[in-house]
Design a protein around this motif. Sequence first.
Motif, short mmCIF file in Angstrom:
data_model
loop_
_atom_site.label_atom_id
_atom_site.label_comp_id
_atom_site.label_asym_id
_atom_site.label_seq_id
_atom_site.Cartn_x
_atom_site.Cartn_y
_atom_site.Cartn_z
N VAL A 310 0.84 -1.20 0.00
CA VAL A 310 0.00 0.00 0.00
C VAL A 310 0.88 1.25 0.00
O VAL A 310 0.63 2.20 -0.75
N SER A 311 1.91 1.26 0.83
CA SER A 311 2.81 2.41 0.87
C SER A 311 3.55 2.58 -0.46
O SER A 311 3.71 3.70 -0.96
N ALA A 312 3.99 1.46 -1.04
CA ALA A 312 4.71 1.54 -2.31
C ALA A 312 3.81 2.07 -3.43
O ALA A 312 4.23 2.92 -4.23
N LEU A 313 2.59 1.58 -3.50
CA LEU A 313 1.69 2.01 -4.57
C LEU A 313 1.19 3.43 -4.33
O LEU A 313 0.93 4.17 -5.29
N THR A 314 1.06 3.81 -3.08
CA THR A 314 0.71 5.20 -2.79
C THR A 314 1.82 6.13 -3.24
O THR A 314 1.57 7.20 -3.81
N GLU A 315 3.06 5.72 -3.00
CA GLU A 315 4.21 6.52 -3.47
C GLU A 315 4.25 6.55 -4.99
O GLU A 315 4.55 7.59 -5.59
N LEU A 316 3.93 5.43 -5.63
CA LEU A 316 3.90 5.40 -7.09
C LEU A 316 2.85 6.35 -7.63
O LEU A 316 3.06 7.02 -8.65
N SER A 317 1.71 6.44 -6.95
CA SER A 317 0.65 7.34 -7.42
C SER A 317 1.08 8.79 -7.32
O SER A 317 0.57 9.65 -8.06
N ARG A 318 2.01 9.09 -6.41
CA ARG A 318 2.51 10.47 -6.32
C ARG A 318 3.49 10.79 -7.45
O ARG A 318 3.61 11.94 -7.88
N ARG A 319 4.20 9.76 -7.92
CA ARG A 319 5.25 10.01 -8.92
C ARG A 319 4.76 9.82 -10.35
O ARG A 319 5.30 10.40 -11.28
N ASP A 320 3.77 8.96 -10.54
CA ASP A 320 3.34 8.57 -11.88
C ASP A 320 1.96 9.16 -12.15
O ASP A 320 0.99 8.86 -11.45
N ARG A 321 1.84 9.96 -13.18
CA ARG A 321 0.55 10.56 -13.51
C ARG A 321 -0.49 9.50 -13.88
O ARG A 321 -1.68 9.70 -13.71
N LEU A 322 -0.01 8.37 -14.43
CA LEU A 322 -0.95 7.32 -14.81
C LEU A 322 -1.67 6.74 -13.59
O LEU A 322 -2.74 6.17 -13.73
N ALA A 323 -1.04 6.88 -12.42
CA ALA A 323 -1.65 6.31 -11.22
C ALA A 323 -2.44 7.33 -10.43
O ALA A 323 -2.92 7.03 -9.34
N GLU A 324 -2.57 8.54 -10.93
CA GLU A 324 -3.31 9.57 -10.21
C GLU A 324 -4.77 9.13 -10.02
O GLU A 324 -5.39 8.57 -10.91
N GLY A 325 -5.29 9.41 -8.88
CA GLY A 325 -6.68 9.05 -8.59
C GLY A 325 -6.83 7.71 -7.92
O GLY A 325 -7.88 7.43 -7.34
N PHE A 326 -5.80 6.85 -8.00
CA PHE A 326 -5.92 5.54 -7.37
C PHE A 326 -5.97 5.66 -5.85
O PHE A 326 -6.61 4.86 -5.18
N THR A 327 -5.27 6.64 -5.30
CA THR A 327 -5.26 6.77 -3.85
C THR A 327 -6.60 7.23 -3.31
O THR A 327 -6.86 7.08 -2.11
N SER A 328 -7.47 7.79 -4.14
CA SER A 328 -8.79 8.19 -3.65
C SER A 328 -9.61 6.98 -3.22
O SER A 328 -10.54 7.10 -2.42
N ARG A 329 -9.27 5.80 -3.72
CA ARG A 329 -9.95 4.57 -3.33
C ARG A 329 -9.64 4.19 -1.88
O ARG A 329 -10.37 3.41 -1.27
N LEU A 330 -8.50 4.70 -1.36
CA LEU A 330 -8.04 4.25 -0.05
C LEU A 330 -9.01 4.62 1.07
O LEU A 330 -8.89 4.10 2.18
#
Length: 576
Positions: A310-330
Amino acid sequence: MSGTGSVEELGARAARARAVALLRIRSRATALAILPAGAAVVLLAAVAQGRIGPGVWSAVSWAVAGCAVVVLLLAALVAVAVARARPAVSPTVPLTEDSAPDLYRLVRDLADRLDVPAPSAVELTPDCDSWLEDRTHPAGRPGAKGLGEPAEARRGRREPAAPVLVIGSPFLWWMRVAELRAVLAPVVAGTGPASHPDIAAARRFVRGLDAAIADAAVPGKGFVRAVPAAFVGRIARALLRGCRGHAAEMERCVAAAASGRAQEVDHGLRIVAQEQVGLAYAGWDRLLTRVALPAWRMGRWPSRLDAGVVSALTELSRRDRLAEGFTSRLGERPACDLIEEPGAADEAASLLAARLFHGGPAEAGPGWSPVDWQQYPEEVVDRKWRTEAARLHRVLDAMGVATGVAVGGPDRPAAGGSAVPTLARVIDHLATPGADSEALAAGIGAAVARDEKRAAPGCGAGGGAPVAGAPTGAGADPLDLWGPVPLPLFPLQPPRTGTELLADHVVAMVCCAAVDTAGAAPGLDWLDGPALLVDGGRRSDLGAPVLSLVEDGDAEPLLSWLTAVGVRTDKPVRLG
């Protein structure tokens, strides 16, 4: 008939047809084995009734009878070996219904919606995948409490037992409950085809052949056992070659039928959920190779790998625009809430991951202890750097490298044993014209091999720690059924080259000097692993200057980097 129903029906019909084709292969093999016996019976009956005279025909009849006995014995040997062969079972962490009642309820409700039998149990695997696995072989581990009817009722029926549902543990921590249900729908739907007698019998036949081949290939047998095993393996391999095409097509048809049946369940969420599967796989792979592997090599195993995803993918969502919005699911309920003690399940899965991918022992010990993420920078990163820096200086001592040399000047042997461990010593040696960096790299490689062999934890089969709430007998080592197969079963990375090892050790020495002389600190980057923190920020630009020094002997880029950070190269560093 609807399009979805057509796909499901066609897939199921094709799967049954392929299963029948597989059973025909088994029947033909059986018929071929009893053919000499049938011929012998006919000839001997004819002789007894006087239809053919004695003499040559009598001798032929007895010869055929003898041949039939030999063939029947060999066929019985193969049949017994295939029946007793132990199919491969995936190493998993068992979950009882008491330890995960909400998860069992979700799976049972999903099976009811799909109108298929519920899986017999739920287990976790430290991987980003989910599947159904047959555990009906007598050599299998005792299963957990079933999802559907009581065990006594299931044993009273002649239908095959439902398979076990194996769920990738990273899914439970990263996915939300609705997403997990959408991902599991086509998997659970596979229990429908699995319950068909022909498909179940065909799968048992193929798995038995595969297990017999694996048993025949196990080394260490004496001559008396090796010869029959080789014969059984050869026959099983020939049968499996004939079955391969039908078996592959049957499984494709089963998957198509299960997918068609699951189309109506959470169809809108399935696309989003599949995106999360790919994202979870990327984060899990990065976490294992960049974060967990350095700890495993230090004799420590992170006990919360799934939470780290979860921490790794949350960090990825901060760095990668393609992952933006995924953390809103948390903000939604995570699937790990379906387990009563998610921490215990995470720890068990983390230990199993360390065993599968690195080869660690079955339980914690003096040289194999768990580490929390809060302790990781100090207990793993700093210790890793100090250990590698100490190894680098030991090799330099063995090579007779001087305490400090000026670039371009002659080397002077270190007097009185080990020299002062300074960064200047390393830089000056590698930057000196004619310096043998290959010899240094080879020396480090040999030292690493010796240290790893000395510190290699015992990988005995016993002593696995059961997850909280596991049933009696389920605490046995999940790798017991793999027999003498060496660990790790799935190594993460190939062996490192000498140049890679040398660069890693120089980086470690630079980081030690930065911590001791420039106020830097060890840190953890969820995507890149051990990190050097300078003024509270991560410095990720150290690799290129170190490679210039190691590969080309050019110290200027590294010296400029050290000056910018404020590192003193002439000060001794503390070694591990």
